[in-house]
Enzyme design. Structure first.
Site, mmCIF file in Angstrom:
data_model
loop_
_atom_site.group_PDB
_atom_site.id
_atom_site.type_symbol
_atom_site.label_atom_id
_atom_site.label_comp_id
_atom_site.label_asym_id
_atom_site.label_seq_id
_atom_site.Cartn_x
_atom_site.Cartn_y
_atom_site.Cartn_z
ATOM 1 N N GLU A 104 -38.706 -20.263 44.319
ATOM 2 C CA GLU A 104 -40.113 -20.161 43.892
ATOM 3 C C GLU A 104 -40.393 -18.897 43.086
ATOM 4 O O GLU A 104 -41.200 -18.053 43.472
ATOM 5 C CB GLU A 104 -41.043 -20.258 45.105
ATOM 6 N N GLU A 151 -37.804 -28.304 50.005
ATOM 7 C CA GLU A 151 -38.832 -28.023 51.019
ATOM 8 C C GLU A 151 -39.880 -29.113 50.959
ATOM 9 O O GLU A 151 -40.338 -29.485 49.878
ATOM 10 C CB GLU A 151 -39.531 -26.671 50.773
HETATM 11 C C1 BG6 Z 1 -42.674 -21.926 50.322
HETATM 12 C C2 BG6 Z 1 -41.674 -20.889 50.688
HETATM 13 O O1 BG6 Z 1 -43.559 -21.336 49.426
HETATM 14 O O2 BG6 Z 1 -43.532 -22.412 51.268
HETATM 15 C C3 BG6 Z 1 -41.435 -20.717 52.175
HETATM 16 O O3 BG6 Z 1 -40.459 -21.087 50.009
HETATM 17 C C4 BG6 Z 1 -42.737 -20.843 52.916
HETATM 18 O O4 BG6 Z 1 -40.806 -19.492 52.371
HETATM 19 C C5 BG6 Z 1 -43.296 -22.241 52.655
HETATM 20 O O5 BG6 Z 1 -42.646 -20.625 54.296
HETATM 21 C C6 BG6 Z 1 -44.605 -22.526 53.358
HETATM 22 O O6 BG6 Z 1 -45.560 -21.540 53.064
HETATM 23 P P1 BG6 Z 1 -46.287 -20.764 54.206
HETATM 24 O O7 BG6 Z 1 -47.152 -19.794 53.533
HETATM 25 O O8 BG6 Z 1 -47.046 -21.787 54.973
HETATM 26 O O9 BG6 Z 1 -45.234 -20.125 55.057
#
Ligand code: BG6
Length: 472
Positions: free
Chosen positions: A166, A371
């Site tokens: 990201e 993700e």
């Molecule tokens: C992504 C990241 O932006 O989203 C992760 O790669 C992150 O590291 C995930 O945990 C979810 O975002 P958040 O802010 O809910 O932890």
């Protein structure tokens, strides 16, 4: 589009789950690890920091055994740069090198494919102090050399590599660049320069990957999602295209095609954000594109036009960390067709299919979902039970749309849910849980860190054994 027959998931589909080093490992100062920008970030007194996280550093074997029980085919994790090079370059920390050797060996023992993120937000603090980190051209060679070391050390067992996680978030979130963000304009200008260096560093790294003759695939993990127009008003359609350009497309256009597209370059010049480009940079990117793209997808956005006005002059931006509105470009609005998570992230499974199709059509590269998941307040009930039906429903719908995208002709190598176990959320501490495995700790009470399988764990186990056929 609907079809008479739909394809099944390919037999070698990589069912997986993800984490990142600073969100799970803890041991922030153990065994020679150096400090990263995450370690020195200003603490939020209301939530936990990342110093202990979920203690994966000390419980790695127990965690990998759970991955095997879940049936994972692939596990995505990141390497903490400062465990390997405590100062970002130069002296190597053997204990850090050993930790990841052991982790990779343990995964291989169970037949789980390692998917390695080279760098996931935890940039070495010493490089920020020495020369300003990503804002300096010097960062290119230090990142490349670090990646080369990883290729040489782990490349005999690791086939899939993600370069930078990201990058757009790194550019936009001052603390991840090692900046205070007090001067918004300055921060954005530096951010675009940092972005350019990250693109050059990625291309240099991919060049090294090929030079070493490594087999396998490599590419960035991008946060990418469709941005819908709020209405059929052409102004809203233009706003959605502009939002796609300045939030998402600019990055992969650089990585994959080595170009700043005309409207983007015009925007950068107009705002005085245009980075300094050295001779050969664009050619280097063109000649060394990724061989796959990692896709992080959580939600879609909906935007309407946001004309410049006296109240909102050009340059006005509204952010809650990432941009929600920019005068003269777009404004994010609530989409009444969608429901949202407890944190207001609009749930749009079909948006994932659209995203995969968009990426496929634009870049013609294999994709891997790196993700996708639902952050929620989970409740641990008596008898070590977590009934996270909402998460099952979220994942089920997104997996269905992944299958439909494959049916549309998109090459999707795998699906990695975020996250394998509860992690410390980037911005919301341990309250925002994502995992298949519950970690028995609170923000300020570490309890016993017991690993507890949630209902979604057993559900995903069946999804994997049936290769995505059993989703209910
Ligand atoms: C992504 C990241 O932006 O989203 C992760 O790669 C992150 O590291 C995930 O945990 C979810 O975002 P958040 O802010 O809910 O932890």
């Amino acid at each position: 589009m609907e079809f008479r027959k739909n394809k099944a998931f390919p037999t070698d589909f990589l069912w997986g789950a993800s984490t990142s080093s600073f969100q799970v490992e803890g041991a922030w100062q153990e065994d020679g690890k150096g400090l990263s920008v995450i370690d020195v970030m200003k603490k939020n007194p209301k939530i936990t920091d990342f110093t202990v996280a979920v203690d994966h550093y000390h419980r790695m074997k127990e965690d990998v055994a759970l991955m095997a029980e879940l049936g994972l085919k692939v596990y995505r994790f990141s390497i903490a740069w400062t465990r390997i090079f405590p100062s970002g370059r130069g002296d190597i920390n053997q204990k850090g090198v050993d930790f990841y050797n052991d982790l990779i060996d343990e995964l291989c023992k169970y037949g789980i494919e390692p998917l390695v993120t080279i760098y996931h937000f935890d940039y070495p603090q010493s490089l920020v102090e020495e020369y300003g980190g990503w804002m300096s051209r010097k960062s290119v060679e230090d990142y490349r050399a670090y990646a080369e070391f990883l290729f040489q050390t782990y490349g005999d067992r690791v086939k899939y590599w993600l370069t930078i996680n990201e990058q757009d978030h790194v550019v936009r979130i001052p603390s991840r660049l090692g900046l205070t963000g007090e001067n918004k304009y300055e921060q954005l200008k530096l951010g675009y320069q940092a972005n350019h260096h990250m693109c050059v560093a990625t291309a240099e790294t991919i060049k090294t990957f090929h030079k070493l003759g490594l087999k396998g695939k490599i590419g960035p993990a991008v946060s990418f999602s469709m941005i819908h127009p709020a209405s059929s008003n052409p102004d809203d359609v233009l706003a959605s295209q502009d939002a796609m350009l300045v939030k998402h497309n600019y990055l992969l256009d650089l990585h994959c095609n080595g170009e700043y597209r005309a409207p983007l370059w015009q925007y950068l010049l107009d705002r005085d954000f245009a980075p300094k480009i050295e001779d050969g940079d664009m050619q280097l990117m063109k000649e060394n594109p990724p061989t796959m793209i990692g896709v992080n997808y959580y939600f879609s956005e909906t935007v309407k036009a946001f004309p410049v006005s006296e109240e909102f002059p050009l340059g006005y931006q509204k952010e809650s960390l990432l941009p929600e509105a920019e005068a003269g470009v777009f404004q994010v609005i609530k989409n009444n067709e969608l429901t949202a998570t407890d944190w207001g992230w609009e749930i749009d499974p079909l948006g994932l299919r659209l995203t995969l199709r968009e990426l496929h059509e634009r870049y013609h590269l294999p994709l891997i979902i790196t993700e996708n998941g639902m952050g929620a307040y989970d409740k641990l009930e008596a008898g070590d039970v977590v009934n996270d039906d909402y998460r099952i429903s979220y994942l089920r719908e997104h997996i269905k749309q992944t299958k439909l995208a494959i049916n549309d002709g998109v090459t999707v190598l795998g699906y990695c849910s975020w996250s394998f176990m509860d992690i410390v959320s980037g911005r919301n501490g341990i309250d925002k849980r994502y995992g298949f495995v519950y970690i028995n700790r609170e923000n300020f009470d570490l309890k016993d860190m017991r690993r507890i399988k949630k209902k979604s764990f057993y559900w995903y186990q069946k999804v994997i054994t049936s290769n995505g056929e059993t989703l209910s």
